[in-house]
Design an enzyme around this catalytic site. Structure first.
Site, PDB file in Angstrom:
ATOM      1  N   GLY A  55       0.863  -1.197   0.108  1.00 51.19           N
ATOM      2  CA  GLY A  55      -0.002   0.021  -0.086  1.00 51.19           C
ATOM      3  C   GLY A  55       0.837   1.345  -0.046  1.00 51.19           C
ATOM      4  NE  ARG A  56       5.183  -0.078   4.691  1.00 50.28           N
ATOM      5  CZ  ARG A  56       4.321  -0.988   5.290  1.00 50.28           C
ATOM      6  NH1 ARG A  56       2.976  -0.764   5.030  1.00 50.28           N
ATOM      7  NH2 ARG A  56       5.104  -2.286   5.420  1.00 50.28           N
ATOM      8  CG  HIS A  77       8.858  31.037  12.441  1.00 49.49           C
ATOM      9  ND1 HIS A  77       9.531  32.319  13.129  1.00 49.49           N
ATOM     10  CD2 HIS A  77       9.190  30.778  11.434  1.00 49.49           C
ATOM     11  CE1 HIS A  77      10.269  32.591  12.154  1.00 49.49           C
ATOM     12  NE2 HIS A  77      10.341  31.900  10.963  1.00 49.49           N
TER      13      HIS A  77
HETATM   14  O1  F6P Z   1      -4.177   0.480   7.894  1.00 52.20           O
HETATM   15  C1  F6P Z   1      -2.901   0.186   7.337  1.00 52.20           C
HETATM   16  C2  F6P Z   1      -3.403   0.104   5.850  1.00 52.20           C
HETATM   17  O2  F6P Z   1      -3.525  -1.244   5.745  1.00 52.20           O
HETATM   18  C3  F6P Z   1      -2.117   0.662   5.013  1.00 52.20           C
HETATM   19  O3  F6P Z   1      -0.968  -0.306   4.961  1.00 52.20           O
HETATM   20  C4  F6P Z   1      -2.689   0.922   3.700  1.00 52.20           C
HETATM   21  O4  F6P Z   1      -1.996   1.757   2.891  1.00 52.20           O
HETATM   22  C5  F6P Z   1      -4.107   1.537   4.220  1.00 52.20           C
HETATM   23  O5  F6P Z   1      -4.293   0.728   5.292  1.00 52.20           O
HETATM   24  C6  F6P Z   1      -5.033   1.563   3.179  1.00 52.20           C
HETATM   25  O6  F6P Z   1      -5.630   0.117   2.715  1.00 52.20           O
HETATM   26  P1  F6P Z   1      -6.372  -0.085   1.446  1.00 52.20           P
HETATM   27  O7  F6P Z   1      -5.878   0.495   0.330  1.00 52.20           O
HETATM   28  O8  F6P Z   1      -6.365  -1.534   1.332  1.00 52.20           O
HETATM   29  O9  F6P Z   1      -7.649   0.367   1.631  1.00 52.20           O
END
Ligand code: F6P
Length: 561
Positions: free
Chosen positions: A267-268, A384
């Site tokens: 996902g990330r 700041h």
């Molecule tokens: O809760 C964490 C997570 O699983 C992340 O790793 C991911 O990016 C996000 O939720 C969204 O997940 P999805 O794309 O399956 O909705």
């Protein structure tokens, strides 16, 4: 068998840190006048200067030996070969395949992934180009010109950050909103500003089961149907980005309107996949390709350069040094670029969800401290706010300062001032200000001796606070792609050294599960007070009961203690 912290390489690094205990980075510059150059490296248009970190030449050699001991080179090979290095989810990790312009073939379980990637990107580009040419028409026959990306975590932070960063490349007249929070005001604020007849909702979710995204998507569809759209118009106004075709279908989006990716895209790490659709819609498919090409250039460097000349590897090793051998627990991301305002949030997920782990690959406790806390704000705003702690706090934080030498929007001397601050803050953190100097300055300003004595300690900066500079000539799509890829690889290398799986995220599950159990216990607003909840620990019960008492109270009655 011992872990990485039991190796002789690790012990040697502890020794190197001990040897440096009475030295500062400034002393290291005195010992080695060529240090600024020697502790800098460039790749794929990104320049990294890590000379202001308190790392000696011996320590750096020791860190490279540690990377060899951890077999970082082998791990890179295994990743790009499509091995299932995400062992706890039994998945490969192949985001590099999404931006491979070298015609490599990536095979997984007998399927040629390169073909699949190309085909899906082709569909995405076609769709984005049709949007750019005003060929996507809504239910009134007017062209769509607004995108609402509904997603969270990796399905939000990446595309959101890139869209903001690439504002100069936006297609004229196009607008993009990003909705992530289950707080209804997030979606509500976007809906207040859009025309249903001209809006495309992009439902971005790898799993298509995420509570926040599914809730927002359902509410967006209900709003659409209540504001002129009909069921048959949904196909024109809703697309899905996902790996889960069945859930997309169940939600009511035709698989024709679905753009696919695969379980081997974390996902990330997914903005390079169809999750980047909102980027291609807002900035054009050619800009999206340029972003991918920038990342590819960094990938090529990462997979071919020797460890000692490998920019992401060196960035990772600096982080390991600061975290494990100098004991620093927090790391600031400080982009001196308003366009990169969301980079700290993006990297918070990238680093903390990837490497915020305390269990090794083999299930044993992690051998050493893993990811530091990542935080940040764009410069100069942070100066700041929290820089006071960076300069004079009892805890030392490391920091990445990021800037582009040229701006896309010159305005008077703004950019010169921005860059002056970018440079000066790093200098101040390292050089600091000694007591004598403060004393002399106050004397020059004619302060009486007793005042000087009282004030001087407050104005001392100990210095020797580590920072790295990351510089690009201009924040082009290529440069941005290279910066993001650099961080992705840095995170991977650190995970390899720490012996953890950077690609799972079990730590987010427990809270999700408990929230499902709590949901039916939350009283409806203005309704009858429900029976007291006693199924949790006393604090949790008390909190739910307090919330319910407040929600059931007649309007206007102040329930606060
Ligand atoms: O809760 C964490 C997570 O699983 C992340 O790793 C991911 O990016 C996000 O939720 C969204 O997940 P999805 O794309 O399956 O909705």
């Amino acid at each position: 068998m011992g872990g990485i912290a039991d190796t002789e390489e690790w012990k040697a690094l502890e020794g190197a840190a001990y040897d440096l205990r009475s030295k500062s980075a400034i002393d290291l510059f005195k010992d080695d006048p060529g240090r600024a150059q020697d502790f800098s490296i460039g790749a794929a248009g990104v320049f990294l200067d890590y000379s202001k970190n308190k790392i000696s030449t011996e320590a750096r050699a020791g860190l490279i030996a540690l990377a060899e001991r951890a077999d970082v080179a082998g791990a890179i090979r295994r990743m790009v070969a499509g091995e299932r290095i995400n062992a706890t989810e039994n998945r490969a990790v192949l985001h590099v395949a999404l931006r491979d312009f070298a015609n490599r073939s990536y095979e997984l379980d007998g399927e040629n992934m390169s073909q699949a990637v190309k085909a899906e990107r082709g569909r995405m580009v076609k769709f984005a180009d049709a949007y750019a040419r005003d060929e996507l028409l809504g239910f009134t026959g007017e062209p769509l010109d607004t995108v609402v990306n509904i997603g969270i975590g990796g399905s939000d932070l990446g595309p959101r950050m890139v869209v903001e960063a690439l504002k100069p490349y936006w297609i004229e007249g196009r607008r993009a909103f990003f909705v992530s929070n289950v707080d209804g005001r997030d979606l509500g604020d976007a809906l207040d500003r859009i025309d249903p007849a001209r809006t495309l909702f992009v439902i971005a979710s790898k799993t298509f089961t995420t509570q926040e995204t599914m809730t927002n998507a359902a509410s967006a569809r209900a709003w659409f149907l209540a504001n002129g759209g009909t069921e048959k118009d949904v196909a024109k106004h809703f697309v899905a980005l996902s790996t889960n075709e069945m859930a997309v279908r169940e939600f009511g989006i035709d698989p024709e309107n679905m753009f696919r990716f695969w379980d081997w895209v974390g996902g990330r790490f997914s903005l390079w996949s169809v999750i980047g659709l909102s980027i291609a819609l807002q900035a054009g498919s050619a800009t999206f390709e340029r972003l991918l090409r920038g990342a590819h250039a960094m990938d090529e460097h990462f997979r071919t350069a020797p460890l000692a000349e490998n920019l992401p590897v060196l960035l990772a090793l600096v982080g390991v040094w600061n975290r494990n051998f100098l004991g620093l627990g927090a790391h600031a991301i400080l982009p001196y670029d308003q366009r990169l305002a969301s980079l700290p949030a993006y990297l918070q997920q990238a680093e903390m969800e990837s490497n915020g782990k305390s269990v090794s690959m083999d299930g044993a406790p992690a051998d050493a401290a893993t990811a530091p806390v990542i935080f940040g704000e764009p410069g100069t705003n942070g100066q700041h706010a929290f820089y006071q702690l960076l300069h004079q706090g009892t805890d030392v934080c490391s920091a990445d300062f990021i800037a582009a030498a040229k701006t896309d929007g010159p305005l008077g001397d703004h950019h010169e001032k921005l860059l002056a601050n970018f440079v000066a803050q790093q200098e101040a953190l390292m050089v600091g200000r000694e007591f004598q100097e403060v004393w002399r300055e106050l004397e020059r300003l004619d302060y009486p001796a007793n005042e000087i004595k009282r004030l001087a300690p407050h104005k001392v900066f100990k210095g020797d606070r580590p920072s790295s500079a990351i510089l690009v000539e201009r924040l082009t799509p290529e440069a941005l792609g290279a910066i993001i890829a650099m961080y992705e690889h840095k995170i991977f290398v650190q995970g390899v050294i720490w012996g953890i799986n950077s690609f799972d995220q079990w730590g987010v599950e427990l809270g999700k599960t408990l929230a499902k159990a709590v949901l039916p216990e939350i009283a409806s607003e203005g309704g009858e007070p429900p029976a007291a909840v006693d199924t949790h620990d006393p604090s949790t019960n008390g909190l739910i009961n307090r919330i319910n008492a407040m929600r059931s109270a007649p309007q206007g009655k102040d329930e606060t203690p």
